[in-house]
Design an enzyme around this catalytic site. Structure first.
Site, PDB file in Angstrom:
ATOM      1  CG  ASP A 550      -2.231   1.385   1.031  1.00 45.89           C
ATOM      2  OD1 ASP A 550      -1.955   1.353   0.302  1.00 45.89           O
ATOM      3  OD2 ASP A 550      -2.422   1.294   2.336  1.00 45.89           O
ATOM      4  CG  ASP A 626      -7.987   5.040   0.768  1.00 45.98           C
ATOM      5  OD1 ASP A 626      -7.660   3.493   0.486  1.00 45.98           O
ATOM      6  OD2 ASP A 626      -7.518   5.687   1.201  1.00 45.98           O
TER       7      ASP A 626
HETATM    8  C1  NOJ Z   1      -4.759   3.614   2.768  1.00 47.73           C
HETATM    9  C2  NOJ Z   1      -5.292   2.134   1.626  1.00 47.73           C
HETATM   10  O1  NOJ Z   1      -5.737   2.552   0.735  1.00 47.73           O
HETATM   11  C3  NOJ Z   1      -6.049   1.370   2.592  1.00 47.73           C
HETATM   12  O2  NOJ Z   1      -6.783   1.049   1.945  1.00 47.73           O
HETATM   13  C4  NOJ Z   1      -5.379   0.957   4.332  1.00 47.73           C
HETATM   14  O3  NOJ Z   1      -6.894   0.406   4.961  1.00 47.73           O
HETATM   15  C5  NOJ Z   1      -5.082   1.863   5.116  1.00 47.73           C
HETATM   16  N1  NOJ Z   1      -4.035   3.264   4.233  1.00 47.73           N
HETATM   17  C6  NOJ Z   1      -4.105   1.342   6.035  1.00 47.73           C
HETATM   18  O4  NOJ Z   1      -3.204   1.007   5.914  1.00 47.73           O
END
Ligand code: NOJ
Length: 962
Positions: A550, A626
């Site tokens: 990520d 997200d």
């Molecule tokens: C951002 C990511 O896009 C999301 O999917 C993840 O849960 C968070 N970072 C925390 O790691």
């Protein structure tokens, strides 16, 4: 992102937090729950090079318009011309020197023909002041670009002639019945890619080609900082621009086309929109490609997101063509449409039909201009041509096509195991459970929070009992902590990205607070980071653990546009600006390499990444970042997933349920019903959201979700076969309607329905009013069958369907054969020896065909022939199974056949047979048996069932109905 920081600082293990960090956090806290902060991200006007090119384009477009008299050779105001006597043909490459009328810096242009008809065009200074970054080809192209099949010199011909008073050089290449040629006009310079003498892809026909040559920095009082050439400010950041202006841009027109697609990642419609304002439907900003962590991204917007693939495809009823602009620096693309261009009268062959065009303008900040023109002429050709350049998606690990249960965060070991057993209890199959950043010791990746995860090995082994896997997040930022082995080793070895003057390690903030980033452009650093994924390095990891990368855009919370400064330094002295869009892909690659080499013999890795570039398909899956638990995001996920598939990135999905916010039961149910059709199928949720595992929704939602997930598992053999096809042909897995119905102009912008492979049409219900009426346009002269009820419809036709939450509109295309596995198991691993049910969906002409591909799902033995691939064809009421032409009788094949010897077809269902038949004659290995048929359903929609024909999946056989 802000919410994420809130969560991070509230964990007990954060340790040192600088005052500065807290200040930034509190300013970020103000954003909690707000939508995207547009002001955090540049517009074209705020990006100096983009603005320079756009302003130039405005002037040129006006001038060129005034000159354009509709001649064959474009009349433009472009200041660039080919230097006299500089043109030569060198093997498969036409070389020319081109110069700006005032700047007088000769540029070297190279045009090379590949065997497939693809033309590669490269341009840079003949003698650049300092080298330009040119390793994108090594990092992106198949075999580092060393093995591109260029056309043999003998097959190419160069003709120089004067047309419309302009000297032109035409390189022609004969292939089959078509002539592919590239016609270059000397002055002003322009280039037409002609297929059978008709221009398709056209370069600089609007005169927007502009190349900012590398130059000495003028004395400081003369250096032009106002236009951002030698220094650029954005908010509180200053970009030092040591090389000054070095960008380039060019117009690329698609003549005869009205639709262009691809260039992900954006949250915009499938058919790309105009970007120069004017129309109320148009954007006023170009599409931007610059990998960024955009908090709560907006929909219907050309803003950059997490990934970038500079590959655009144009389609009309006559042909499909593509353009791959291979550049890893920040890139902007303007799109405009012309209803009728002046070429119309010249090329419409006497008809009065107007000739439309889509005009695009591409601008990149640095590097070398290196663009591939893909002539098609049909869609499958374009994908073969693209896959030949960048390799297709390899076969994934079979389990990764199952359901992934994720959340930020499953709290502890007990939580993980209880979610797993709850899914089992509710008879919901799943393959993978995921752990987000909180599982670590203070965001030190490759470690565990030992209070919450006292025995990770036991946990992984317990999951493995029912074939379940674990995925852990391993982000690219490394916490600055001398007691942290990973940081210490990287720091001691000098593996981190450096600051602008190269003297120190680049530092920034991310989840762990102060962090450094490993420099993946350093081969030693890559090898080292790959090894960190090995079982002897990654403490308490097992072969049952897979990885999630990520924040690899990279996300730098205190950096300009939440990313790394452009003047940070990489191995070899390259600036971050040169390589930004490829950074995330190299981490993805290093992780996948690490997993692949942790076992001997190797197994296929599974790695999910957020950032991506052209070529990322080789390393694993991608998700769309997200998103939000809103109906609009559910809808937007369709064009996002399709656009990536169009651009060759197949293994992709959106977070089911929406990452931010709390979906209500209806939205979540609908999201599962759509999510099972994403190639990558994962439910995920933000740490601040309510728990939403399927059983928490209660009835009837739980049952609807269970049905949906089980439908995914039933069709896993079909999905796996599609991935196999993609691994050979490069064809998208999920396809916009135009790919399957290339002549049906009304479907060219369709995104409310899509195809999964060529056999299944999905018309998702994405409206908050879950009892709604949905229009379905059944394309082509074909039968369509509701995949559940087998009710049949004949296309072309429009039908309206009233749906409620229990209804999903999914249709099998007449003429297809689909193999399924229908026994419920708790994971795909446990289905590996299950029998198959084969469905024949009879086409209008009474025939049908399909394929089934099976292998062990884990290893690379298939490369030695250890797979079963059957062609299943149905005609004259007989279904035949034969080995595909790819099947080779190797020892590995024989061994695999033995392993699969007992796997049989337990049911054959023939849908859409008109004549009532009574028996099936089954013939396999010289033995014949008769079985009575049973019928279900009404006359026209009747399905005829052959119970347990017991033919073997690895053998040749025939089942004849009479
Ligand atoms: C951002 C990511 O896009 C999301 O999917 C993840 O849960 C968070 N970072 C925390 O790691």
């Amino acid at each position: 992102m802000t919410n994420l920081i809130t969560a991070q600082i509230s964990t007990p293990k954060v340790g040192y937090i600088s005052v500065l960090y807290l200040a930034a956090v509190s300013s970020l806290l103000a954003q909690v729950c707000s939508a995207v902060k547009r002001e955090d991200f540049r517009t074209c006007e705020q990006s100096a090079f983009c603005n320079r090119h756009r302003v130039f384009a405005e002037t040129m477009l006006k001038k060129t318009q005034a000159l354009d008299k509709g001649s064959t050779i474009p009349q433009t105001a472009s200041p660039y011309s080919v230097l006299e006597n500089s043109v030569s043909l060198d093997g498969h490459t036409l070389v020319a020197s081109v110069q700006h009328s005032e700047e007088k810096i000769p540029l070297k242009f190279e045009l090379s023909f590949m065997e497939s008809g693809v033309v590669r065009f490269r341009a840079q200074e003949e003698e650049p002041l300092t080298p330009r970054f040119d390793d994108t080809q090594k990092l992106v192209l198949r075999e580092e670009g060393t093995a591109l099949p260029y056309a043999s010199p003998g097959s190419i011909e160069l003709v120089t002639e004067v047309i419309d008073k302009v000297t032109t050089h035409t390189v022609s290449y004969l292939k089959g019945n078509s002539t592919f040629s590239v016609r270059m006009a000397e002055s002003p310079w322009s280039l037409d890619y002609l297929v059978d003498n008709k221009p398709t892809i056209r370069l600089n026909t609007k005169g927007l080609f502009r190349f900012e040559y590398l130059r000495q920095k003028p004395a400081s009082d003369e250096a032009d900082t106002a236009s951002g050439e030698w220094e650029e400010k954005f908010k509180t950041w200053t970009d030092s621009k040591p090389n000054g202006p070095e960008s380039f841009g060019m117009d690329i027109s698609f003549s005869g086309f009205e639709h262009v697609y691809g260039i992900p990642e954006h949250s915009s419609p499938l058919s790309l929109k105009d970007t120069r304002g004017g129309d109320k439907n148009a954007y006023d900003q170009p599409y931007r490609l610059y990998n960024l962590d955009v908090f709560e991204y907006e929909l219907d917007n050309p803003m950059a997101l997490y990934g970038s693939i500079p590959f655009m495809v144009a389609h009309n009823a006559e042909s499909t063509v593509g353009v791959f602009w291979m550049n890893a620096a920040e890139t902007w693309i303007d799109v405009t449409r012309e209803k009728s261009n002046t070429l119309g009268s010249l090329f419409s062959r006497g008809s009065t039909k107007q000739m439309p065009a889509v005009n695009t303008h591409w601008v990149s900040e640095s590097g070398v201009l290196d663009v591939f023109l893909l002539p098609g002429p049909n869609t499958a050709d374009v994908y073969r041509q693209y896959a030949e350049l960048v390799e297709p998606t390899p076969l994934p690990r079979a389990f990764s096509l199952g359901y992934h249960q994720c959340r930020w965060n499953y709290i502890d070991q007990e939580d993980v195991l209880s979610v797993s057993s709850k899914l089992e209890e509710h008879e919901i199959p799943y393959d993978v459970i995921w752990l987000d950043i909180e599982h670590t010791d203070g965001k030190r990746y490759f470690t565990w929070d030992s209070a919450k995860f006292p025995d990770p090995t036991a946990m992984q082994n317990e999951l493995a009992r029912a074939g379940h896997k674990l995925v852990n997040v391993v982000d690219p930022h490394i916490k600055r902590d001398s007691a942290y082995r990973v940081w210490k080793e990287a720091s001691d070895n000098g593996y981190f990205v450096k600051t602008r003057d190269g003297s120190e390690d680049f530092q920034g903030w991310c989840w762990p607070g102060d962090s450094n980033w490993v420099d993946y452009f350093n081969p030693d650093a890559c090898k080292w980071i790959s090894e960190q994924f090995h079982i002897d390095h990654y403490n308490q990891s097992t072969e049952n653990l897979f990885v999630w990368n990520d924040m690899n855009e990279p996300s730098v919370f205190n950096g300009p546009e939440i990313t790394m400064d452009k003047d940070a330094r990489h191995h070899g002295g390259w600036e971050h600006r040169d390589v930004h869009n490829i950074f995330g892909m190299l981490y993805h690659k290093a992780t996948a390499d690490g997993l692949r080499t942790r076992e001997s013999p190797s197994k296929r890795p599974f790695v999910l990444s957020r950032a991506y570039f052209a070529g990322s398909q080789r390393y694993g899956a991608i998700w769309t970042g997200d998103n939000t638990a809103e109906w609009s995001h559910l809808q937007a996920s369709i064009p996002m997933v399709l656009s990536n598939n169009v651009a060759g990135l197949h293994f992709i999905g959106a977070d089911v349920g929406g990452f931010f916010g709390n979906p209500d039961q209806k939205l979540l149910t609908r999201w599962y019903q759509l999510g099972i059709w994403y190639p990558f199928f994962r439910a995920h949720a933000h740490i601040d959201t309510k728990r939403r595992e399927p059983w928490l929704l209660g009835e009837p939602y739980l049952s609807h979700i269970r049905d949906a997930i089980r439908e995914r598992y039933r069709l896993l053999p079909y999905w796996y076969t599609l991935f196999r096809e993609a691994s050979i042909t490069g064809m998208p897995i999920v396809r916009p309607m135009w790919i399957e119905f290339p002549l049906e102009t009304k479907l060219f912008a369709e995104q409310d329905a899509f195809m999964v492979g060529s056999a299944i049409m999905v018309v998702p219900a994405t409206d908050s009013n879950t009892n709604q009426v949905i229009d379905v346009a059944f394309p082509s002269q074909e039968n369509w069958y509701d995949i559940k009820t087998h009710a049949s419809y004949i296309g072309p036709a429009k039908r309206q369907f009233s749906v409620d939450l229990s209804t999903t509109l999914v249709f099998a295309r007449g003429g297809s054969v689909i193999a399924t596995r229908e026994r419920h198991r708790s994971s795909s691993d446990l289905m590996k020896r299950d029998p198959f049910t084969v469905y024949v969906y009879v086409g209008r002409n009474g025939t049908a065909g399909g394929r089934l591909y099976v292998d062990d799902g884990d290893t690379y033995d298939y490369e030695q022939g250890a797979f079963i691939e059957r062609e299943l064809s149905f005609s004259e009421a007989k279904l035949t199974s034969r080995a595909s032409t790819q099947t080779k009788d190797t020892p590995a094949y024989q061994e695999y056949l033995k392993k699969m010897a007992t796997v049989r077809v337990e049911r054959l269902v023939v849908v859409g047979l008109r004549n009532p038949l009574t028996k099936a004659t089954v013939a396999e290995n010289g033995v014949t048996r008769e079985i009575e048929l049973s019928y279900r359903g009404a006359a026209n929609d009747a399905e005829c069932v052959v119970r347990d024909p017991a033919v073997h999946i690895g053998e040749d056989w025939e089942i004849t109905l009479s």
